[in-house]
Design a protein around this motif. Structure first.
Motif, PDB file in Angstrom:
ATOM      1  N   GLN A 185       0.776  -0.891  -0.295  1.00 48.18           N
ATOM      2  CA  GLN A 185       0.362   0.304  -0.132  1.00 48.18           C
ATOM      3  C   GLN A 185       1.130   1.369   0.102  1.00 48.18           C
ATOM      4  OE1 GLN A 185      -2.190   0.786   3.548  1.00 48.18           O
ATOM      5  NE2 GLN A 185      -3.823   2.192   2.542  1.00 48.18           N
ATOM      6  N   ALA A 186       2.108   1.405   0.556  1.00 51.85           N
ATOM      7  CA  ALA A 186       3.037   2.445   1.269  1.00 51.85           C
ATOM      8  C   ALA A 186       2.974   2.863  -0.847  1.00 51.85           C
ATOM      9  CB  ALA A 186       3.999   2.606   1.654  1.00 51.85           C
ATOM     10  N   VAL A 187       3.902   1.457  -0.834  1.00 53.53           N
ATOM     11  CA  VAL A 187       4.414   1.408  -2.370  1.00 53.53           C
ATOM     12  C   VAL A 187       3.635   2.109  -3.368  1.00 53.53           C
ATOM     13  CG1 VAL A 187       6.136   0.000  -4.179  1.00 53.53           C
ATOM     14  CG2 VAL A 187       6.202   0.136  -1.449  1.00 53.53           C
ATOM     15  N   ALA A 188       2.167   1.229  -3.482  1.00 51.89           N
ATOM     16  CA  ALA A 188       1.505   1.836  -4.550  1.00 51.89           C
ATOM     17  C   ALA A 188       1.218   3.355  -4.478  1.00 51.89           C
ATOM     18  CB  ALA A 188       0.379   0.960  -4.033  1.00 51.89           C
ATOM     19  N   ASP A 189       0.891   3.689  -3.268  1.00 50.19           N
ATOM     20  CA  ASP A 189       0.902   5.445  -2.557  1.00 50.19           C
ATOM     21  C   ASP A 189       1.561   6.834  -3.365  1.00 50.19           C
ATOM     22  OD1 ASP A 189      -1.575   4.901  -1.402  1.00 50.19           O
ATOM     23  OD2 ASP A 189      -1.397   5.020   0.489  1.00 50.19           O
ATOM     24  N   ASP A 190       3.075   6.314  -3.518  1.00 51.65           N
ATOM     25  CA  ASP A 190       4.503   6.137  -3.433  1.00 51.65           C
ATOM     26  C   ASP A 190       4.410   6.692  -4.878  1.00 51.65           C
ATOM     27  OD1 ASP A 190       7.528   7.630  -2.397  1.00 51.65           O
ATOM     28  OD2 ASP A 190       8.104   6.670  -3.838  1.00 51.65           O
ATOM     29  N   PRO A 201       9.564   3.091 -12.336  1.00 51.71           N
ATOM     30  CA  PRO A 201       9.082   1.963 -12.535  1.00 51.71           C
ATOM     31  C   PRO A 201       8.432   1.327 -13.081  1.00 51.71           C
ATOM     32  CG  PRO A 201       8.993   2.576 -10.283  1.00 51.71           C
ATOM     33  CD  PRO A 201       9.526   3.870 -10.904  1.00 51.71           C
ATOM     34  N   THR A 202       8.001   0.230 -13.363  1.00 48.50           N
ATOM     35  CA  THR A 202       7.157   0.011 -13.986  1.00 48.50           C
ATOM     36  C   THR A 202       6.413  -0.835 -12.864  1.00 48.50           C
ATOM     37  OG1 THR A 202       7.940  -2.523 -15.121  1.00 48.50           O
ATOM     38  CG2 THR A 202       8.247  -0.035 -16.276  1.00 48.50           C
ATOM     39  N   ARG A 203       4.795  -1.292 -13.299  1.00 52.05           N
ATOM     40  CA  ARG A 203       4.430  -2.241 -12.919  1.00 52.05           C
ATOM     41  C   ARG A 203       4.972  -3.460 -11.758  1.00 52.05           C
ATOM     42  NH1 ARG A 203      -1.076  -4.448 -14.104  1.00 52.05           N
ATOM     43  NH2 ARG A 203      -1.010  -6.502 -14.507  1.00 52.05           N
ATOM     44  N   ARG A 204       5.671  -4.287 -13.394  1.00 54.63           N
ATOM     45  CA  ARG A 204       6.231  -5.058 -12.794  1.00 54.63           C
ATOM     46  C   ARG A 204       7.709  -5.544 -12.625  1.00 54.63           C
ATOM     47  NH1 ARG A 204       8.040  -8.647 -19.081  1.00 54.63           N
ATOM     48  NH2 ARG A 204       5.550  -8.986 -18.909  1.00 54.63           N
ATOM     49  N   ASP A 205       8.469  -3.652 -12.013  1.00 57.14           N
ATOM     50  CA  ASP A 205       9.361  -3.670 -11.362  1.00 57.14           C
ATOM     51  C   ASP A 205       8.974  -3.569 -10.067  1.00 57.14           C
ATOM     52  OD1 ASP A 205      11.297  -2.950 -13.502  1.00 57.14           O
ATOM     53  OD2 ASP A 205      10.893  -0.971 -13.842  1.00 57.14           O
ATOM     54  N   LEU A 206       8.026  -3.423  -9.673  1.00 55.10           N
ATOM     55  CA  LEU A 206       7.395  -2.926  -8.509  1.00 55.10           C
ATOM     56  C   LEU A 206       6.719  -4.018  -7.520  1.00 55.10           C
ATOM     57  CD1 LEU A 206       5.472  -0.415  -8.591  1.00 55.10           C
ATOM     58  CD2 LEU A 206       7.086  -0.087  -7.438  1.00 55.10           C
TER      59      LEU A 206
END
Length: 229
Positions: A185-190, A201-206
């Protein structure tokens, strides 16, 4: 021989059921219109925009949801069902394919981030609550996170279980699940706050980064438990 009282009661029950069904269908259609308005105008959409999209008035909307908070909750519940359903489907596909725990974790992370990427404004609407002007004691975002955490807890219990003496305490797997979901959740918000540049970064990278982080923490535990069996 007919019974007038019984016939009247049946007619009343039938009208009640039809009215309840009508109200539920109307609520669904208003939630649909709200989501369309969010996608059209962005997460900061106003009630006037929502009413226009629904082809009705704010008064009618409030009649079905009591207030703006009620409408917000209904939209959040729709998103909750979508995220939880997406994660459940991803885990079911991964389990059926016999994938290892690391890939199951990746599937969970990817299912969450898929909503963030594909329906960004809707995600922002739910997280930021733009139409709600007061604190909510029953926080829908907390409920969503809780449901995802429950699913991940069950996943970890299933994968790390086995013989009772090897199974981790449920409270421990719950802590791991909370940590994993919180980090996603924190990474998604950032990620959403980051400018849309080539360095973003791309979604795949995340998914890869978060899965690697989680796996580096869990794999020693998995290996120790497997070697003890």
């Amino acid at each position: 021989m007919t019974n007038p009282d019984r016939d009247e009661a049946r007619a009343t029950d039938g009208r009640t059921v039809r009215w309840a069904r009508h109200r539920e269908e109307r609520r669904r259609s208003l939630v649909d219109a709200t989501i369309r308005a969010i996608r059209r105008h962005g997460a900061t959409v106003g009630m006037d925009d929502i009413a226009a999209e629904a082809g009705t008035s704010k008064t009618v909307i409030y009649r079905h949801f009591e207030d703006r908070a009620g409408l917000y909750r209904a939209v959040a519940q729709r998103v909750d069902a979508r995220v939880v359903g997406g994660i459940a489907a991803a885990l079911e596909r991964s389990s059926a394919a016999g994938k290892d725990p690391r890939e199951l974790i990746s599937s969970t992370v990817d299912a969450y981030l898929e909503l963030v990427e594909s329906d960004t404004e809707l995600y922002r609407f739910v997280v930021n609550r733009p139409i709600v002007d007061r604190p909510l004691p029953d926080d829908p975002v907390g409920e969503l996170v809780g449901h995802v955490t429950d699913q991940l807890s069950r996943l970890l219990d299933g994968r790390l279980g086995g013989e009772p003496r090897h199974a981790p305490d449920p409270a421990t797997t719950r802590v791991w699940a909370v940590a994993l979901v919180g980090s996603v959740q924190a990474v998604a918000d950032d990620w959403l706050a980051a400018p849309g540049t080539s360095s973003r970064p791309t979604r795949r990278d995340l998914v890869e980064s978060l899965s690697e982080l989680a796996w580096n923490g869990l794999s020693p535990i998995l290996s120790d438990r497997q070697s003890d069996r």
